[in-house]
Design a protein around this motif. Structure first.
Motif, mmCIF file in Angstrom:
data_model
loop_
_atom_site.group_PDB
_atom_site.id
_atom_site.type_symbol
_atom_site.label_atom_id
_atom_site.label_comp_id
_atom_site.label_asym_id
_atom_site.label_seq_id
_atom_site.Cartn_x
_atom_site.Cartn_y
_atom_site.Cartn_z
ATOM 1 N N GLY A 179 -14.127 -31.063 -41.611
ATOM 2 C CA GLY A 179 -15.552 -30.770 -41.565
ATOM 3 C C GLY A 179 -15.972 -30.021 -42.816
ATOM 4 O O GLY A 179 -15.212 -29.917 -43.786
ATOM 5 N N VAL A 180 -17.189 -29.508 -42.789
ATOM 6 C CA VAL A 180 -17.734 -28.832 -43.956
ATOM 7 C C VAL A 180 -17.740 -27.326 -43.705
ATOM 8 O O VAL A 180 -18.383 -26.844 -42.777
ATOM 9 N N ALA A 181 -16.992 -26.593 -44.533
ATOM 10 C CA ALA A 181 -16.852 -25.153 -44.311
ATOM 11 C C ALA A 181 -17.150 -24.327 -45.551
ATOM 12 O O ALA A 181 -17.143 -23.103 -45.499
ATOM 13 N N ASN A 182 -17.380 -24.998 -46.690
ATOM 14 C CA ASN A 182 -17.742 -24.252 -47.903
ATOM 15 C C ASN A 182 -18.557 -25.122 -48.849
ATOM 16 O O ASN A 182 -18.720 -26.334 -48.617
ATOM 17 N N VAL B 27 -15.452 -35.091 -37.171
ATOM 18 C CA VAL B 27 -16.377 -35.576 -36.154
ATOM 19 C C VAL B 27 -17.260 -34.452 -35.605
ATOM 20 O O VAL B 27 -18.457 -34.623 -35.434
ATOM 21 N N TRP B 28 -16.648 -33.292 -35.319
ATOM 22 C CA TRP B 28 -17.504 -32.222 -34.756
ATOM 23 C C TRP B 28 -17.182 -30.822 -35.268
ATOM 24 O O TRP B 28 -17.841 -29.859 -34.867
ATOM 25 N N GLY B 29 -16.229 -30.698 -36.152
ATOM 26 C CA GLY B 29 -15.862 -29.378 -36.674
ATOM 27 C C GLY B 29 -14.415 -29.037 -36.357
ATOM 28 O O GLY B 29 -13.725 -28.426 -37.162
ATOM 29 N N GLY B 30 -13.971 -29.409 -35.160
ATOM 30 C CA GLY B 30 -12.564 -29.259 -34.775
ATOM 31 C C GLY B 30 -12.074 -27.831 -34.776
ATOM 32 O O GLY B 30 -12.837 -26.880 -34.543
ATOM 33 N N GLY C 147 -9.963 -37.751 -32.447
ATOM 34 C CA GLY C 147 -8.523 -37.522 -32.332
ATOM 35 C C GLY C 147 -8.096 -36.379 -33.222
ATOM 36 O O GLY C 147 -8.740 -36.090 -34.221
ATOM 37 N N CYS C 148 -7.024 -35.715 -32.843
ATOM 38 C CA CYS C 148 -6.559 -34.581 -33.646
ATOM 39 C C CYS C 148 -5.052 -34.631 -33.788
ATOM 40 O O CYS C 148 -4.355 -33.905 -33.144
ATOM 41 N N PRO C 149 -4.544 -35.451 -34.688
ATOM 42 C CA PRO C 149 -5.275 -36.489 -35.430
ATOM 43 C C PRO C 149 -5.291 -37.796 -34.650
ATOM 44 O O PRO C 149 -4.505 -37.958 -33.727
ATOM 45 N N PRO C 150 -6.171 -38.732 -35.052
ATOM 46 C CA PRO C 150 -6.073 -40.068 -34.461
ATOM 47 C C PRO C 150 -4.764 -40.717 -34.910
ATOM 48 O O PRO C 150 -4.217 -40.335 -35.947
ATOM 49 N N ASP C 151 -4.279 -41.660 -34.150
ATOM 50 C CA ASP C 151 -3.075 -42.378 -34.572
ATOM 51 C C ASP C 151 -3.380 -43.273 -35.755
ATOM 52 O O ASP C 151 -4.512 -43.724 -35.926
#
Ligand code: SF4
Ligand code: SF4
Ligand code: SF4
Lengths: 209, 234
Positions: free
Chosen positions: A87-90, A115-118, A178-182
């Motif tokens: 995601g976007v953090a900086n 997708v949503w920040g995770g 997924g975290c992570p997706p396959d």
């Protein structure tokens, strides 16, 4: 970003031996695919590698530029398909993502972070100031004699107040949770796109963890 | 009394007054549910089973079937409406599945897969909700509560019949609460049942979690759809 004014040279700007024209021409004709990493753990990038031999079936049609498979730091030219981890953090994430958007036809969020920040978005329920204090001031692992301080330097990316999903910063075209997706899920989406099919992630390979 | 209704254009024979959601399941049509459990009184809180009945959108768990009813379940617009409802639940709480004790056993997650959710179309809200850890044997991870009210209605003090769980406040201020004294009286068995009953990972049994390896968890062994369709009551 201001860093380019400071006589920094990115790796893709360094002198390099050009490919022989034939190989280069063959590559240029293929569908260009790239993947960048923003605020994530590189797990999704590893899943990209997990496409393994499946990828060989597509290599007739695609060529992979910036990704975990190569060491390209900046996409050298326009890409058809771009995958994004994290995601976007900086502010650097914002710049990287915007540049990627401008230079890719299709962008895909890969993994919970994009997708949503995770996992990084777990800090969204804590004020940024407290996050900094925990990480740099109250941290038990500082050197005994050092004075704890929050790092600041013009070259360091500035942390955003919250962590954002990619699609809240630029338009994203597809999403692979997924975290992570396959690797299988990433391959399915890539295969659909390359073969002009409608992108579909079947229930059996869609997952959120 | 035997009656005829149509589901997505197919004629189906049912008993007058049976619940639509059950009739559909018995005829191989899966309608997702999050608050409703077959055989228990209907709560009608989650609306995840919304379908169109004679042109009007209704929660299928609340509808008794009657002769001539025309039901649309998988018509794209109404299917997308159900998907939107599920996406709302994900945007409204904090659902970090990778770190959740309920992952793989969670009905919300399983329904998310069934409706084909990849991302929520609504902005993720990241609400701040304090967890409740006071009871001895269980705790509440409020980030994940979807306010289905299953625990409120169906978990009662064995002696007095009093409610143990309740929902305080409304709207964005709503909060699941537990009576700590009553919760501490719950036998282990009842604690386990309550944790099992919660469709998400909000009611968690202390000292338990991540017991089944990935790939062997409840809904990986058998999907929520298969479970709903196979459970024929007759
Ligand atoms: S989604 Fe999970 S695996 Fe992918 S980058 Fe984020 S934390 Fe890592
Ligand atoms: S409650 Fe369900 S949907 Fe929410 S984080 Fe846990 S597993 Fe995921
Ligand atoms: S705690 Fe669980 S069972 Fe109770 S209302 Fe919340 S989601 Fe439903």
């Amino acid at each position: 970003m201001s860093s380019t004014e400071k006589h920094e040279i990115a790796s893709h700007e360094l002198p390099a031996t050009p490919l022989d024209p034939e190989t280069q021409a063959a590559r240029d004709e293929k569908i260009q695919v790239a993947m960048i990493g923003l605020c994530g753990c590189w797990g999704c990038t590893l899943s990209f590698l997990d496409m393994d031999e499946n990828l060989l079936r597509l290599l007739e049609k695609v060529t992979i530029t910036r990704s975990s498979l190569t060491d390209v730091k900046r996409i050298p030219h326009r890409c058809a398909i771009g995958f994004v981890e994290g995601g976007v953090a900086n502010d650097e994430n914002i710049e990287t993502l915007e540049h990627f958007r401008e230079n890719c036809d299709i962008l895909i969020s890969v993994g919970a972070c994009a997708v949503w920040g995770g996992v990084p978005a777990m800090r969204n329920v804590v004020p940024l100031e407290e996050c900094f204090e925990e990480a740099y001031l109250d941290v038990p692992t500082t050197e005994p004699d050092s004075e704890p301080r929050i790092p600041y330097h013009p070259d360091l990316p500035k942390i955003t107040t919250k962590v954002y999903p990619c699609h809240e910063v630029v338009k994203m075209d597809y999403f692979i949770p997924g975290c992570p997706p396959d690797g299988e899920a990433i391959f399915k989406v890539l295969d659909d796109l390359v073969n002009g099919r409608e992108v579909e992630l079947p229930t059996s390979i869609n997952r959120y963890d | 009394m035997s009656i005829r209704i149509t589901i997505d254009g197919h004629e189906v024979i049912a008993q007058h007054g049976d619940r639509l959601v059950d009739v559909a399941a018995d005829n191989g049509v899966y309608i997702p549910t999050l608050c409703y459990q077959r055989g228990k009184p209907c709560l009608g809180t989650c609306r995840a089973c919304s379908v169109r009945v004679n042109g009007n959108v209704m929660a299928a768990c609340t509808v008794p079937v009657s002769d001539g009813m025309e039901v649309e379940v998988n018509e794209p617009e109404v299917a997308d409406m159900r998907k939107a409802l599920v996406e709302l639940l994900f945007a409204e709480g904090n659902h970090n599945c990778p770190s959740c004790e309920k992952s793989g056993r969670c009905e919300l997650q399983a329904v998310g897969y069934e409706v084909g959710m990849m991302v929520s179309r609504f902005p993720y809200r990241f609400p701040v909700r304090e967890r409740e850890t006071a009871p001895e044997k269980l705790w509440l991870e409020r980030d994940r509560c979807i306010f289905c009210q299953r625990c409120v209605e169906f978990v009662r003090d064995k002696e007095t019949g009093r409610k143990i769980f309740s929902i305080d406040h409304r709207g964005t201020h709503a909060s699941i609460e537990v009576d700590v004294a009553l919760a501490n009286k719950m036998p282990d068995e009842q604690v386990r049942e309550a944790a099992e009953l919660c469709p998400v990972g909000c009611i968690i049994e202390k000292g338990l979690g991540y017991n089944d390896p990935i790939g062997r968890r409840k809904f990986e062994i058998k999907s929520i759809r298969e479970r709903a369709l196979k459970r024929k009551h007759k």
